[in-house]
Design an enzyme around this catalytic site. Structure first.
Site, PDB file in Angstrom:
ATOM      1  N   SER A  78       0.810  -1.213   0.000  1.00 40.37           N
ATOM      2  CA  SER A  78       0.000   0.000   0.000  1.00 40.37           C
ATOM      3  C   SER A  78       0.843   1.261   0.000  1.00 40.37           C
ATOM      4  O   SER A  78       0.303   2.363  -0.002  1.00 40.37           O
ATOM      5  CB  SER A  78      -0.918   0.001   1.225  1.00 40.37           C
ATOM      6  OG  SER A  78      -0.163  -0.182   2.410  1.00 40.37           O
TER       7      SER A  78
ATOM      8  N   HIS B 110      -2.634  -2.969  -5.996  1.00 37.10           N
ATOM      9  CA  HIS B 110      -3.024  -2.632  -4.628  1.00 37.10           C
ATOM     10  C   HIS B 110      -4.542  -2.667  -4.471  1.00 37.10           C
ATOM     11  O   HIS B 110      -5.248  -1.760  -4.909  1.00 37.10           O
ATOM     12  CB  HIS B 110      -2.475  -1.246  -4.249  1.00 37.10           C
ATOM     13  CG  HIS B 110      -2.883  -0.811  -2.881  1.00 37.10           C
ATOM     14  ND1 HIS B 110      -3.160   0.508  -2.571  1.00 37.10           N
ATOM     15  CD2 HIS B 110      -3.097  -1.518  -1.736  1.00 37.10           C
ATOM     16  CE1 HIS B 110      -3.506   0.586  -1.302  1.00 37.10           C
ATOM     17  NE2 HIS B 110      -3.482  -0.618  -0.775  1.00 37.10           N
TER      18      HIS B 110
ATOM     19  N   GLU C  63      -5.604   0.025  -7.198  1.00 43.04           N
ATOM     20  CA  GLU C  63      -4.555   0.887  -7.741  1.00 43.04           C
ATOM     21  C   GLU C  63      -3.545   0.027  -8.493  1.00 43.04           C
ATOM     22  O   GLU C  63      -3.028  -0.944  -7.944  1.00 43.04           O
ATOM     23  CB  GLU C  63      -3.821   1.626  -6.616  1.00 43.04           C
ATOM     24  CG  GLU C  63      -4.599   2.746  -5.984  1.00 43.04           C
ATOM     25  CD  GLU C  63      -3.811   3.476  -4.908  1.00 43.04           C
ATOM     26  OE1 GLU C  63      -3.853   4.719  -4.885  1.00 43.04           O
ATOM     27  OE2 GLU C  63      -3.156   2.812  -4.079  1.00 43.04           O
TER      28      GLU C  63
ATOM     29  N   ASN D  96      -3.543   6.185  -0.179  1.00 42.21           N
ATOM     30  CA  ASN D  96      -2.926   6.340   1.140  1.00 42.21           C
ATOM     31  C   ASN D  96      -2.113   7.623   1.273  1.00 42.21           C
ATOM     32  O   ASN D  96      -1.902   8.108   2.387  1.00 42.21           O
ATOM     33  CB  ASN D  96      -2.078   5.116   1.468  1.00 42.21           C
ATOM     34  CG  ASN D  96      -2.946   3.934   1.854  1.00 42.21           C
ATOM     35  OD1 ASN D  96      -3.999   4.094   2.455  1.00 42.21           O
ATOM     36  ND2 ASN D  96      -2.521   2.742   1.484  1.00 42.21           N
TER      37      ASN D  96
END
Length: 291
Positions: free
Chosen positions: A119, A140, A152, A190
């Site tokens: 991540s 991800h 992602e 993130n």
């Protein structure tokens, strides 16, 4: 290359979720974990999660039954030798991921795609430790994988276009929506989400508000489905700290400094829901704020 068999390393929440959606999409899944008990528990959790989908009318029981037949326990890393795509879904620790790739690469088919569910960690740097940087991708998934629509996709500097296209087709076959992120620390989701959570922890640390007041403020004042401290507990405070540390180290900006209170909670082993305590105490019938 047509992907038919998917190997997943790590039978925790993320690895199990990825196995869940891959099996429902018709892929044969080989699920591996270094801990045999965690592997057995992971497969049982997948079955339980699918059973809940059946109970809620989102899945037919025949679909659940057929999907579970496609998830096979791989007790040894060598069992993954014939997979077309291997996805590493271990804890967010670069050293652990490097060790997995060192064990996995010599036994994989040379044409197989190697992917990581990291991540936050550099795809380019991880790829460079393998024997196939051109066949390496960041894929991800969001947690919980069966419910979250987004994935992602992140290319390393050496990732070939054909690898990206194959990964893209694979993710689309899972009925997920793709967003393409550049290989910067923490990517897109993130990079935005974790600093917000970290700021919420600073708000608690500085006494601006209690756990309950902060989460209530963001749920009702910003229309978030759950408060940032509740979300941190769900993600895992160790994972939150790891991502903030990657951002802080990778971007050298003080605004990404992990809150000392987050560090203290991790040091105490209060890692959130999975540990029974975090910003909330989950050991009773209802979660109770710990501050």
């Amino acid at each position: 290359m047509a992907i038919k068999t998917v190997g997943i390393i790590g039978a925790g929440q993320m690895g199990g979720g990825i196995a869940h959606v891959c099996a429902l999409a018709g892929y044969t899944v080989l699920l591996h974990d270094a801990d045999a008990e965690r592997l057995e528990k992971g497969i049982a959790t997948i079955n339980g999660n699918m059973a809940r989908q059946v109970a809620s009318g989102k899945l037919e029981d025949t679909q659940r039954s057929e999907a579970m037949k496609k998830i096979l326990p791989a007790k040894a890393m060598e069992d993954l030798a014939g997979v077309d795509l291997a996805i590493e879904a271990a804890t967010e620790d670069e050293d652990i991921k490097r060790k997995i790739f060192a064990s996995l690469c010599p036994i994989l088919n040379p044409e197989a795609i190697l992917a990581t569910n990291t991540s936050s960690i550099s795809i380019t740097r991880l790829a460079a430790t393998t024997d196939r940087p051109e066949r390496f991708m960041g894929i991800h998934f969001m947690n919980p994988v069966p419910l979250m629509k987004l994935v992602e996709l992140v290319r390393g500097i050496a990732t070939e276009e054909v690898t990206f296209k194959e990964a893209q087709a694979f993710v689309q076959s899972l009925d997920k929506t793709i967003t393409v992120a550049e290989d910067f620390p923490a990517f897109i989701v993130n990079r935005i989400l974790l600093p917000m959570i970290n700021e919420a922890i600073y708000t608690l640390y500085e006494g601006v508000g209690s756990v309950d007041s902060i989460d209530t403020a963001m749920r009702l004042g910003a229309n978030h489905p759950m408060g940032p401290l509740q979300l941190a507990d769900f993600i895992g405070l160790d994972t939150c700290l790891s991502i903030m540390q990657v951002l802080y180290d990778g971007l050298s900006d003080s605004k990404y400094r992990p809150c000392p209170l987050l560090v203290k909670y991790v040091e105490a082993g209060w890692l959130g829901r999975k540990a029974g305590r975090g910003f909330y105490d989950y050991r009773g019938d209802e979660p109770v704020p710990t501050r």
